[in-house]
Design a protein around this motif. Structure first.
Motif, PDB file in Angstrom:
ATOM      1  N   PHE A 167       0.849  -1.209   0.000  1.00  0.00           N
ATOM      2  CA  PHE A 167       0.000   0.000   0.000  1.00  0.00           C
ATOM      3  C   PHE A 167       0.881   1.256   0.000  1.00  0.00           C
ATOM      4  CE2 PHE A 167      -1.084   2.505   4.010  1.00  0.00           C
ATOM      5  CZ  PHE A 167      -1.623   3.620   3.380  1.00  0.00           C
ATOM      6  N   HIS A 168       1.949   1.218   0.773  1.00  0.00           N
ATOM      7  CA  HIS A 168       2.814   2.388   0.876  1.00  0.00           C
ATOM      8  C   HIS A 168       3.404   2.757  -0.473  1.00  0.00           C
ATOM      9  CE1 HIS A 168       3.659   1.498   5.408  1.00  0.00           C
ATOM     10  NE2 HIS A 168       2.388   1.630   5.124  1.00  0.00           N
ATOM     11  N   GLN A 169       3.867   1.733  -1.176  1.00  0.00           N
ATOM     12  CA  GLN A 169       4.509   2.025  -2.447  1.00  0.00           C
ATOM     13  C   GLN A 169       3.490   2.496  -3.482  1.00  0.00           C
ATOM     14  OE1 GLN A 169       6.440  -1.068  -4.725  1.00  0.00           O
ATOM     15  NE2 GLN A 169       7.972   0.385  -5.473  1.00  0.00           N
ATOM     16  N   ARG A 170       2.357   1.834  -3.513  1.00  0.00           N
ATOM     17  CA  ARG A 170       1.345   2.195  -4.516  1.00  0.00           C
ATOM     18  C   ARG A 170       0.818   3.614  -4.302  1.00  0.00           C
ATOM     19  NH1 ARG A 170      -1.070  -2.427  -7.394  1.00  0.00           N
ATOM     20  NH2 ARG A 170      -2.963  -1.183  -7.608  1.00  0.00           N
ATOM     21  N   GLN A 171       0.611   3.999  -3.017  1.00  0.00           N
ATOM     22  CA  GLN A 171       0.103   5.355  -2.796  1.00  0.00           C
ATOM     23  C   GLN A 171       1.152   6.391  -3.206  1.00  0.00           C
ATOM     24  OE1 GLN A 171       0.713   7.895  -0.154  1.00  0.00           O
ATOM     25  NE2 GLN A 171       2.633   6.821   0.305  1.00  0.00           N
ATOM     26  N   GLY A 172       2.440   6.071  -2.999  1.00  0.00           N
ATOM     27  CA  GLY A 172       3.508   6.989  -3.384  1.00  0.00           C
ATOM     28  C   GLY A 172       3.574   7.150  -4.894  1.00  0.00           C
ATOM     29  N   TYR A 173       3.502   6.009  -5.578  1.00  0.00           N
ATOM     30  CA  TYR A 173       3.557   6.052  -7.037  1.00  0.00           C
ATOM     31  C   TYR A 173       2.362   6.826  -7.595  1.00  0.00           C
ATOM     32  CZ  TYR A 173       4.742   4.473 -11.742  1.00  0.00           C
ATOM     33  OH  TYR A 173       5.119   4.435 -13.067  1.00  0.00           O
ATOM     34  N   GLU A 174       1.225   6.664  -6.949  1.00  0.00           N
ATOM     35  CA  GLU A 174       0.019   7.375  -7.405  1.00  0.00           C
ATOM     36  C   GLU A 174       0.174   8.892  -7.242  1.00  0.00           C
ATOM     37  OE1 GLU A 174      -3.402   7.818  -5.173  1.00  0.00           O
ATOM     38  OE2 GLU A 174      -4.814   7.305  -6.760  1.00  0.00           O
ATOM     39  N   ILE A 175       0.843   9.305  -6.163  1.00  0.00           N
ATOM     40  CA  ILE A 175       1.116  10.738  -5.987  1.00  0.00           C
ATOM     41  C   ILE A 175       1.974  11.242  -7.152  1.00  0.00           C
ATOM     42  CG2 ILE A 175       2.391  12.427  -4.584  1.00  0.00           C
ATOM     43  CD1 ILE A 175       1.543  10.841  -2.093  1.00  0.00           C
ATOM     44  N   MET A 176       3.032  10.457  -7.481  1.00  0.00           N
ATOM     45  CA  MET A 176       3.920  10.836  -8.593  1.00  0.00           C
ATOM     46  C   MET A 176       3.132  10.898  -9.904  1.00  0.00           C
ATOM     47  SD  MET A 176       6.834  11.352  -7.225  1.00  0.00           S
ATOM     48  CE  MET A 176       8.295  11.218  -8.251  1.00  0.00           C
ATOM     49  N   LEU A 177       2.296   9.898 -10.106  1.00  0.00           N
ATOM     50  CA  LEU A 177       1.501   9.802 -11.338  1.00  0.00           C
ATOM     51  C   LEU A 177       0.591  11.023 -11.481  1.00  0.00           C
ATOM     52  CD1 LEU A 177       1.243   7.578 -13.526  1.00  0.00           C
ATOM     53  CD2 LEU A 177      -0.768   6.740 -12.300  1.00  0.00           C
ATOM     54  N   THR A 178      -0.056  11.391 -10.373  1.00  0.00           N
ATOM     55  CA  THR A 178      -0.959  12.543 -10.387  1.00  0.00           C
ATOM     56  C   THR A 178      -0.189  13.815 -10.744  1.00  0.00           C
ATOM     57  OG1 THR A 178      -2.241  11.444  -8.684  1.00  0.00           O
ATOM     58  CG2 THR A 178      -2.705  13.772  -9.039  1.00  0.00           C
ATOM     59  N   LEU A 179       0.984  13.979 -10.138  1.00  0.00           N
ATOM     60  CA  LEU A 179       1.792  15.165 -10.440  1.00  0.00           C
ATOM     61  C   LEU A 179       2.249  15.159 -11.902  1.00  0.00           C
ATOM     62  CD1 LEU A 179       3.969  15.346  -7.194  1.00  0.00           C
ATOM     63  CD2 LEU A 179       2.255  17.025  -7.902  1.00  0.00           C
ATOM     64  N   CYS A 180       2.642  13.984 -12.388  1.00  0.00           N
ATOM     65  CA  CYS A 180       3.169  13.891 -13.758  1.00  0.00           C
ATOM     66  C   CYS A 180       2.075  14.124 -14.803  1.00  0.00           C
ATOM     67  CB  CYS A 180       3.836  12.535 -13.986  1.00  0.00           C
ATOM     68  SG  CYS A 180       5.377  12.404 -13.080  1.00  0.00           S
ATOM     69  N   ARG A 181       0.840  13.879 -14.439  1.00  0.00           N
ATOM     70  CA  ARG A 181      -0.269  14.133 -15.367  1.00  0.00           C
ATOM     71  C   ARG A 181      -0.836  15.534 -15.212  1.00  0.00           C
ATOM     72  NH1 ARG A 181      -3.500   8.420 -14.518  1.00  0.00           N
ATOM     73  NH2 ARG A 181      -2.223   7.146 -15.922  1.00  0.00           N
ATOM     74  N   GLY A 182      -0.262  16.294 -14.281  1.00  0.00           N
ATOM     75  CA  GLY A 182      -0.753  17.650 -14.019  1.00  0.00           C
ATOM     76  C   GLY A 182      -0.056  18.687 -14.890  1.00  0.00           C
ATOM     77  N   SER A 183       0.107  19.869 -14.364  1.00  0.00           N
ATOM     78  CA  SER A 183       0.736  20.964 -15.115  1.00  0.00           C
ATOM     79  C   SER A 183       2.234  20.708 -15.271  1.00  0.00           C
ATOM     80  CB  SER A 183       0.531  22.280 -14.362  1.00  0.00           C
ATOM     81  OG  SER A 183       1.222  22.219 -13.122  1.00  0.00           O
ATOM     82  N   ALA A 184       2.865  21.472 -16.140  1.00  0.00           N
ATOM     83  CA  ALA A 184       4.311  21.337 -16.346  1.00  0.00           C
ATOM     84  C   ALA A 184       5.054  21.580 -15.027  1.00  0.00           C
ATOM     85  CB  ALA A 184       4.780  22.322 -17.405  1.00  0.00           C
ATOM     86  N   GLU A 185       4.532  22.499 -14.253  1.00  0.00           N
ATOM     87  CA  GLU A 185       5.149  22.824 -12.971  1.00  0.00           C
ATOM     88  C   GLU A 185       5.078  21.632 -12.016  1.00  0.00           C
ATOM     89  OE1 GLU A 185       3.185  26.371 -11.785  1.00  0.00           O
ATOM     90  OE2 GLU A 185       4.941  27.062 -10.635  1.00  0.00           O
ATOM     91  N   GLN A 186       3.893  20.988 -12.008  1.00  0.00           N
ATOM     92  CA  GLN A 186       3.724  19.825 -11.127  1.00  0.00           C
ATOM     93  C   GLN A 186       4.637  18.685 -11.559  1.00  0.00           C
ATOM     94  OE1 GLN A 186      -0.563  19.739 -11.593  1.00  0.00           O
ATOM     95  NE2 GLN A 186      -0.852  20.232  -9.424  1.00  0.00           N
ATOM     96  N   LYS A 187       4.741  18.511 -12.868  1.00  0.00           N
ATOM     97  CA  LYS A 187       5.625  17.453 -13.358  1.00  0.00           C
ATOM     98  C   LYS A 187       7.073  17.732 -12.948  1.00  0.00           C
ATOM     99  CE  LYS A 187       6.671  14.375 -17.068  1.00  0.00           C
ATOM    100  NZ  LYS A 187       6.463  13.909 -18.427  1.00  0.00           N
ATOM    101  N   GLN A 188       7.438  19.004 -12.998  1.00  0.00           N
ATOM    102  CA  GLN A 188       8.790  19.382 -12.587  1.00  0.00           C
ATOM    103  C   GLN A 188       9.010  19.079 -11.092  1.00  0.00           C
ATOM    104  OE1 GLN A 188      11.228  20.303 -14.763  1.00  0.00           O
ATOM    105  NE2 GLN A 188      12.543  20.012 -12.973  1.00  0.00           N
ATOM    106  N   MET A 189       7.957  19.302 -10.293  1.00  0.00           N
ATOM    107  CA  MET A 189       8.041  18.955  -8.861  1.00  0.00           C
ATOM    108  C   MET A 189       8.370  17.473  -8.693  1.00  0.00           C
ATOM    109  SD  MET A 189       4.681  20.882  -7.269  1.00  0.00           S
ATOM    110  CE  MET A 189       4.509  19.818  -5.837  1.00  0.00           C
ATOM    111  N   ALA A 190       7.701  16.642  -9.489  1.00  0.00           N
ATOM    112  CA  ALA A 190       7.925  15.201  -9.415  1.00  0.00           C
ATOM    113  C   ALA A 190       9.352  14.853  -9.840  1.00  0.00           C
ATOM    114  CB  ALA A 190       6.908  14.458 -10.288  1.00  0.00           C
ATOM    115  N   GLN A 191       9.811  15.513 -10.937  1.00  0.00           N
ATOM    116  CA  GLN A 191      11.174  15.249 -11.409  1.00  0.00           C
ATOM    117  C   GLN A 191      12.208  15.663 -10.354  1.00  0.00           C
ATOM    118  OE1 GLN A 191      12.326  13.769 -14.508  1.00  0.00           O
ATOM    119  NE2 GLN A 191      14.138  13.731 -13.183  1.00  0.00           N
ATOM    120  N   ASP A 192      11.982  16.809  -9.738  1.00  0.00           N
ATOM    121  CA  ASP A 192      12.914  17.283  -8.702  1.00  0.00           C
ATOM    122  C   ASP A 192      12.952  16.295  -7.521  1.00  0.00           C
ATOM    123  OD1 ASP A 192      13.443  19.479 -10.222  1.00  0.00           O
ATOM    124  OD2 ASP A 192      12.136  20.849  -9.088  1.00  0.00           O
TER     125      ASP A 192
END
Lengths: 326, 96
Positions: A167-192
């Protein structure tokens, strides 16, 4: 009775211990075991327990600032799980006659270590995603084989922990996924966040095999089933395709797919940084330990009161028991 | 500087569903029985693992000594007639 471990011929106890290990059966608390087996386990399980407890802090940092009520509830559950994992592990260590209070004191005064990863800061919400995905992902690589470790109580604690870790890993990946599908700024947050957590995650597996002094005995005793480098490779092989799905770039210029071996080739982490963090000089070591010490000291009156209350009540009445027939 | 006294140790047994035995889940520390039950709930049933909990002070458990294993358990090894497969019966006898 402890057999003399320097004698060349194996005692009956030692023979029985070796036989149990060789046949793949578990060592249980009341079995005879070599002193060093016991010590190694207490050190490893203790460090593992401490890591879970200290590991509550980097994520606890974001509970009050989670972006939604859903994320907040999830994060609280995860942090509560980490506390639970620590408690399972302290119990396992106690079956080896380790003293829980003593272990906690050693954590509080820096005499016992915990995983280097928790000494890095979490300046951004995206770090919650990267931690769940990468740090818990690396922990899973480490912990799944430990479900088959040779010491029974440790193996049982790990089974329980692994069930919850997914559960821990899946919820983390989902946070990343949500950011990566968001605005360019959010995707950059995920990359950082990936840039911040990639190398510390790689280092979580410990020093290279040729620089890992405790590994050989641990492998012989089946406390560890795979070497640091084997587990690290496994992690890289799993995590790189996951980064690709997110559309993120792993911050390793030497990373490449090796057709021949069927594995990724990856670069060398900054081992100097690793040893600095282990020595207590990471970005957050002092803060983590002092928070922990403060929480412990501030809770002392509660523990004292609970014990005084229990003692007083035991004197005036017997504890309530169930009327259920067994 | 601070008191070293810790809560006593308890063993936790969980019944995962009606019709199933309580099974040892692990241990925990708690000041008294009530706290032990509450902690057991928080620690061992966060994902609906149980419908009933027993907690027992660990020092109340009497355990057999591993060194007595042979005395206790070996005698049953040579009593193979206690198992149904010991008896060879005709094939016509389908279910027995």
């Amino acid at each position: 009775m402890r057999a003399n471990q320097n004698s060349k011929t194996l005692s009956a106890d030692e023979l029985k211990f070796e036989e149990l290990l060789a046949s793949g059966r578990k060592i249980e608390p009341r079995d005879w075991m070599p002193d060093d087996y016991r010590k190694t386990l207490i050190r490893q399980i203790g460090q593992h327990a401490h890591s879970e407890i200290i590991g509550m802090q980097p994520e606890g940092n974001w509970i009050t600032r989670a972006p939604s009520l859903k994320r907040k509830a999830i994060l609280m559950s995860k942090v509560q799980d980490e506390a639970g994992h620590g408690l399972y592990l302290y119990s396992a260590a106690e079956t080896l006659e380790a003293d829980r209070t003593d272990m906690l004191e050693k954590l509080n005064n820096g005499k016992m270590k915990y995983s280097s990863i928790f000494n890095y800061p979490t300046p951004c919400w995206a770090d919650m995603g990267a931690i769940g995905w990468l740090v818990d992902g690396a922990a899973i690589c480490n912990q799944v084989p430990l479900c088959r470790t040779s010491y029974g109580p440790y193996a049982r604690a790990m089974v329980r922990i692994c069930k919850e870790e997914s559960f821990h890993q899946r919820q983390g990946y989902e946070i990343m996924l949500t950011l990566c599908r968001g605005s360019a700024e959010q995707k950059q947050m995920a990359q950082d966040a990936l840039n911040r957590w990639w190398w510390p995650s790689i280092m979580m597996f410990g020093p290279r095999d040729d620089k890992s002094p405790n590994s050989e005995l641990s492998l012989k005793w089946k406390i560890k089933l795979f070497s640091n480098d084997e587990l690290r490779q496994k992690f890289v092989d799993i995590a790189v395709p996951q980064a690709n799905i997110l559309g993120l770039t792993v911050p390793d210029n030497d990373l490449s797919w090796n057709e021949e071996t069927g594995h990724y080739t990856y670069g060398e982490p900054d081992w100097e940084e690793f040893f600095e963090v282990i020595q207590g000089n990471g970005p957050c070591n002092k803060e983590r330990v002092s928070n922990r010490r403060e929480a412990h000291e501030n809770g002392q009156w509660v523990r004292d009161a609970a014990i005084a209350y229990a003692e007083k009540r035991a004197k005036i009445s017997r504890p309530k028991t169930t009327q259920d027939p067994l | 500087m601070e008191s070293k006294k810790d809560y006593p140790l308890w063993e936790v047994f969980i019944r995962s569903n009606r019709g199933i035995d309580h099974k040892h889940a692990g241990s925990l520390r708690a000041a008294d029985a009530e706290m032990a039950l509450q902690n057991a709930r928080d620690l061992y049933t966060r994902r609906s693992e149980g419908v009933s909990i027993w907690v027992v002070p660990s020092n109340q458990i009497i355990a057999s000594d591993p060194d007595d294993k042979e005395i206790l358990f070996d005698p049953s090894k040579d009593k193979i007639y206690r198992h149904p497969t010991f008896y060879s019966l005709p094939d016509e006898l389908e279910h027995m």
